[in-house]
Design a protein around this motif. Structure first.
Motif, PDB file in Angstrom:
ATOM      1  N   ARG A 290     147.226  10.905 -20.679  1.00 41.15           N
ATOM      2  CA  ARG A 290     146.201   9.363 -20.952  1.00 41.15           C
ATOM      3  C   ARG A 290     145.000   8.966 -22.217  1.00 41.15           C
ATOM      4  O   ARG A 290     145.788   8.090 -22.170  1.00 41.15           O
ATOM      5  CB  ARG A 290     145.425   9.724 -19.622  1.00 41.15           C
ATOM      6  CG  ARG A 290     144.445   8.372 -19.681  1.00 41.15           C
ATOM      7  CD  ARG A 290     144.830   7.078 -19.136  1.00 41.15           C
ATOM      8  NE  ARG A 290     145.541   7.215 -17.766  1.00 41.15           N
ATOM      9  CZ  ARG A 290     146.323   6.157 -17.662  1.00 41.15           C
ATOM     10  NH1 ARG A 290     146.037   4.629 -18.448  1.00 41.15           N
ATOM     11  NH2 ARG A 290     146.859   5.922 -16.554  1.00 41.15           N
ATOM     12  N   ASP A 291     145.245   9.806 -23.003  1.00 34.87           N
ATOM     13  CA  ASP A 291     143.894   9.787 -23.968  1.00 34.87           C
ATOM     14  C   ASP A 291     144.678  11.174 -24.823  1.00 34.87           C
ATOM     15  O   ASP A 291     145.320  12.150 -24.641  1.00 34.87           O
ATOM     16  CB  ASP A 291     143.124  10.624 -23.542  1.00 34.87           C
ATOM     17  CG  ASP A 291     141.714   9.200 -24.820  1.00 34.87           C
ATOM     18  OD1 ASP A 291     142.878   8.680 -25.809  1.00 34.87           O
ATOM     19  OD2 ASP A 291     140.905   8.880 -25.122  1.00 34.87           O
ATOM     20  N   VAL A 292     144.975  10.980 -26.443  1.00 38.11           N
ATOM     21  CA  VAL A 292     144.503  12.057 -27.395  1.00 38.11           C
ATOM     22  C   VAL A 292     143.911  11.023 -28.844  1.00 38.11           C
ATOM     23  O   VAL A 292     143.911  10.335 -28.681  1.00 38.11           O
ATOM     24  CB  VAL A 292     146.242  11.753 -28.088  1.00 38.11           C
ATOM     25  CG1 VAL A 292     146.468  10.138 -28.295  1.00 38.11           C
ATOM     26  CG2 VAL A 292     146.341  12.088 -29.443  1.00 38.11           C
ATOM     27  N   ARG A 293     142.819  12.073 -28.984  1.00 36.41           N
ATOM     28  CA  ARG A 293     142.204  12.154 -30.242  1.00 36.41           C
ATOM     29  C   ARG A 293     142.268  12.696 -30.959  1.00 36.41           C
ATOM     30  O   ARG A 293     142.644  14.220 -30.506  1.00 36.41           O
ATOM     31  CB  ARG A 293     140.690  12.312 -29.369  1.00 36.41           C
ATOM     32  CG  ARG A 293     140.352  11.223 -28.129  1.00 36.41           C
ATOM     33  CD  ARG A 293     139.709   9.703 -29.350  1.00 36.41           C
ATOM     34  NE  ARG A 293     139.928   9.148 -27.224  1.00 36.41           N
ATOM     35  CZ  ARG A 293     138.808   8.089 -27.722  1.00 36.41           C
ATOM     36  NH1 ARG A 293     138.795   7.236 -29.009  1.00 36.41           N
ATOM     37  NH2 ARG A 293     139.476   7.469 -26.422  1.00 36.41           N
ATOM     38  N   VAL A 294     141.766  13.340 -32.302  1.00 32.29           N
ATOM     39  CA  VAL A 294     141.810  14.383 -33.320  1.00 32.29           C
ATOM     40  C   VAL A 294     139.960  14.604 -33.224  1.00 32.29           C
ATOM     41  O   VAL A 294     139.415  13.099 -33.441  1.00 32.29           O
ATOM     42  CB  VAL A 294     142.336  13.399 -34.757  1.00 32.29           C
ATOM     43  CG1 VAL A 294     141.737  14.798 -35.396  1.00 32.29           C
ATOM     44  CG2 VAL A 294     143.281  13.107 -34.517  1.00 32.29           C
TER      45      VAL A 294
END
Ligand SMILES: [Ca+2]
Length: 398
Positions: free
Chosen positions: A371-375
């Motif tokens: 659903r979500d991807v972040r660094v």
């Protein structure tokens, strides 16, 4: 430049757009000519993806349909939204009780508590922005955005105030978007859906199917493209979008990139520019879920409408977006990560400037809807998995 100035509503818009292009001159000079983003679109169909290898370590589980996360500065933890309407803080490996002060949300179907973003001045202001679905007294729903301050003990959001409402409310549960991204000037982009009311994406007097730009306090920037063209809504930055669930600022150019779900086929990435029409539902590479053509569609590319920067013929059902510019994993530098719900993979796109030169699919073994991807500030990639018992995972190359 010529092609960029073609604009369906004709004369006055031309003059306005030209003025706006001049105003944007500084920005364009930094980020290169606007045609650069279009160059790939002529042959912008997705590249043949290859399988890449990555490892997923669970950071925390037991999250109910987590939707978005935001890293607090230093070791203050990670805010995570859960779609049914809860905001939690993960700190030192412990998941907090739901924070108080969060607005009541419309939690049916695709609605709920959706995106979370920190104000650019969070370290001073402690302001947290939330994007969510809300319902009116007639039972129709729409997207809203508000902000409040994270309490000193992080147990609540204090003084929550709504700064944006998608008007009119038209949703019976579908296509709320929403992603919140601040640009380098501190303005807030709100990437919306069209509430599954296709033609509204072309209606400039409605906020469905739009990318909106506001000041951090919710006021309208004077140089938004439609401020002096009523009944067009002055909040609009770009239009003709379907359901945008990914947005991120390109760290190398400072430009906003967004993506949106197509229907059956036609998920796309855009680099939306002021005042332009991104086509939905008139121009699309997709078809209805029934396999029938979209009734309003005139083709995959239509004059006066911007083609996608990148488009998938078969929809992975994309959500979440993060550029990778960290030192931790040199093999992932100059990448764009995107989650896939239907394909249950993490997509890695390799970039050469704005051009997407390779597509790799990761985490097939995890088999989770992403659903979500972040660094993270630590240079790791983090994903949220969309499930009744979803989790936060830390991702590294294998
Ligand atoms: Ca489009």
């Amino acid at each position: 430049m010529k092609a960029k100035l073609q604009f369906p509503s004709g004369g006055p818009a031309w003059a306005r757009r030209f003025r706006h292009m001049v105003l944007l001159g500084g920005l364009l000079a930094v980020s290169g000519p606007p045609m650069a983003a279009q160059a790939q679109a002529a042959d912008g169909l997705a590249l043949k993806p290859s399988a890449g290898k990555a490892r997923a370590e669970q950071v925390v589980g037991g999250l109910e349909h987590p939707w978005a996360l935001a890293f607090l500065p230093g070791d203050a933890g990670i805010l995570i939204t859960e779609q049914p309407g809860r905001l939690r803080l993960l700190r030192n490996g412990e998941l907090s009780a739901p924070l108080g002060g969060v607005p009541k949300v419309y939690a049916r179907s695709q609605g709920g508590l959706l995106d979370v973003a920190l104000a650019p001045d969070f370290s001073d202001s402690r302001r947290v922005y939330l994007g969510y679905a809300e319902q009116d007294e007639r039972g129709r729903a729409g997207t809203a955005v508000g902000r409040g301050r994270l309490a000193a003990d992080a147990s609540a959001i204090e003084g929550f105030e709504v700064i944006f409402r998608q008007e009119p409310k038209l949703s019976s549960g579908a296509h709320f978007g929403v992603r919140l991204v601040f640009d380098r000037q501190g303005d807030l982009f709100i990437a919306l859906g069209e509430n599954n009311q296709r033609p509204t994406a072309q209606d400039l007097d409605k906020l469905q199917g739009k990318l909106v730009r506001l000041r951090a306090d919710g006021s309208v920037p004077e140089d938004n493209p439609f401020v002096s063209q009523p009944p067009a809504r002055p909040e609009i930055w770009s239009y003709g979008h379907r359901n945008q669930q990914g947005a991120a600022l390109n760290p190398w150019t400072g430009e906003l990139w967004t993506h949106e779900h197509g229907p059956r086929g036609g998920d796309e990435i855009n680099i939306p520019r002021a005042g332009l029409n991104y086509g939905w539902p008139i121009a699309t590479h997709g078809r209805n879920y029934s396999g029938m053509a979209i009734p309003e569609a005139q083709g995959s590319e239509v004059g006066g409408m911007e083609p996608p920067h990148y488009v998938w013929a078969d929809s992975p059902a994309i959500s979440g977006m993060a550029f990778y510019d960290a030192d931790r994993h040199p093999e992932w530098r100059n990448s764009l990560f995107i989650g896939a719900l239907k394909d249950r993979e993490l997509i890695r796109l390799a970039l050469d400037g704005d051009r997407i030169v390779a597509e790799e699919r990761l985490l097939a073994d995890l088999g989770a809807r992403i659903r979500d991807v972040r660094v993270g500030p630590d240079g790791h990639v983090y994903v949220l998995t969309d499930a009744g018992k979803g989790g936060l995972f830390r991702i590294s190359p294998e």
